[in-house]
Design a protein around this motif. Sequence first.
Motif, PDB file in Angstrom:
ATOM      1  N   PRO A  17       0.808  -1.215   0.000  1.00  7.20           N
ATOM      2  CA  PRO A  17       0.000   0.000   0.000  1.00  7.20           C
ATOM      3  C   PRO A  17       0.845   1.270   0.000  1.00  7.20           C
ATOM      4  O   PRO A  17       0.318   2.374   0.099  1.00  7.20           O
ATOM      5  N   VAL A  33      -3.520  -6.773   0.887  1.00  8.42           N
ATOM      6  CA  VAL A  33      -2.755  -5.533   0.909  1.00  8.42           C
ATOM      7  C   VAL A  33      -1.667  -5.753   1.952  1.00  8.42           C
ATOM      8  O   VAL A  33      -1.964  -5.947   3.131  1.00  8.42           O
ATOM      9  N   ASP A  59       0.590  -4.732   4.254  1.00  5.36           N
ATOM     10  CA  ASP A  59       1.076  -3.616   5.073  1.00  5.36           C
ATOM     11  C   ASP A  59       2.319  -3.997   5.882  1.00  5.36           C
ATOM     12  O   ASP A  59       3.145  -3.135   6.183  1.00  5.36           O
ATOM     13  N   ARG A  61      -2.193   4.092   7.125  1.00  5.15           N
ATOM     14  CA  ARG A  61      -3.579   3.653   7.349  1.00  5.15           C
ATOM     15  C   ARG A  61      -4.463   4.081   6.174  1.00  5.15           C
ATOM     16  O   ARG A  61      -5.254   3.292   5.646  1.00  5.15           O
ATOM     17  N   THR A  95      -3.667   2.116   3.001  1.00  9.07           N
ATOM     18  CA  THR A  95      -4.155   0.741   3.041  1.00  9.07           C
ATOM     19  C   THR A  95      -5.600   0.696   2.557  1.00  9.07           C
ATOM     20  O   THR A  95      -5.980  -0.169   1.750  1.00  9.07           O
ATOM     21  N   SER A 117      -5.712   1.439  -1.177  1.00  9.36           N
ATOM     22  CA  SER A 117      -5.291   0.261  -1.943  1.00  9.36           C
ATOM     23  C   SER A 117      -6.442  -0.734  -2.069  1.00  9.36           C
ATOM     24  O   SER A 117      -6.711  -1.257  -3.158  1.00  9.36           O
ATOM     25  N   VAL A 141      -6.325  -7.461   4.639  1.00  7.65           N
ATOM     26  CA  VAL A 141      -5.112  -6.731   4.990  1.00  7.65           C
ATOM     27  C   VAL A 141      -4.192  -7.709   5.727  1.00  7.65           C
ATOM     28  O   VAL A 141      -4.613  -8.391   6.658  1.00  7.65           O
TER      29      VAL A 141
END
Length: 329
Positions: free
Chosen positions: A10, A40, A42, A56, A59, A62, A80
């Motif tokens: 992201p 995603v 992270d 944040r 994310t 994305s 996530v």
Amino acid sequence: RPRVLSGIQPTAGSFHLGNYLGALRQWVALQETHDAFYCVVDLHAITVAQDPKVLRQNTRVSAAQLLALGIDPERSALFVQSHVPEHAQLGWVMQCLTGFGEAGRMTQFKDKSARQEAGVGVGLFTYPILQAADILLYQAHHVPVGEDQRQHLELTRDLAQRFNTRYGRTFRLPEPYIVKDTAKIYDLQDPTAKMSKSVPAGVVELLDDPKRSAKKIRSAVTDTGREIVYDPEHKAGVSNLLVIHSALSGESVDSLVARFEGKGYGDLKKELGEVFTEFVTPVQARVDAYLADLPELDKVLARGAERAREVASRTLARTYERIGFLART
Ligand code: AQP
């Protein structure tokens, strides 16, 4: 149905044309034939310093882009990475299985660490190992990625094989799913380098103002010749534009070459700008719509994480058992 797993960072907020044509388009298509898990990543994003608020936000942006591009959360588990703690847990196991020299041979680390201005973290060095864990947790058959990820997929297979040999068959050996024509989209300003978020000048971002993107396309570096032909070795810039046009418009490269015979590079660039704008305008509208309802977006991601955890927790439990970790009673 066979399983598919892939992830995207992201970090940049907007995805770029390389991400889309190299990987995300295949993510969407593979939903038809595969049980799909898309995340995603992270955890991978923090291999370089991130501002917490921006991370944040990016994310969610994305996730919204993945939905806007056609990932259907009814069919695919969209989640996530940090919502599924098994990624970090299996990541540690895989680190303990990896040789130091083996990790040091990853060419992407060499490229990325060379570009880093501030200190390079250990996480950037070990990120391909976490990526191996991402894939192996889901027993994925196929992993749709761009060409730059091929070496990491090899590492994933080596680690799976090593674990299986040492502890008994536990992981499926995944195959890379790389579509040859669009496996590597090149930078518009330097058509010998891959298009990358770290080099902003030659990158076409999906969430950028399409007018700005069209302008970037119009000023793409080509060559001093005049002929529009597909010749990646001698005409890298023009060939890259032809590949992008063909992938977005569906018209074959041969047909484009025939249609642009006798015309100039400017004509091709102008038309590609239009083709891109037509593609991206409705995508951007859908991204805005997903971002206008954050509670709903977060709910989609929570459901995706739940589905992912069902599979991931089973694989991790089996792995821990094989290793000899004492079961908690
Ligand atoms: N230029 C590209 N052509 C084809 N595929 C590409 N991918 C990235 N660039 C190209 C593919 O996109 C997927 C997600 O990429 P990512 O964001 O997880 O990885 P990345 O390599 O960090 O993306 P960038 O923009 O290339 O960033 P930097 O500059 O940091 O290296 C992957 O499947 C990738 O293959």
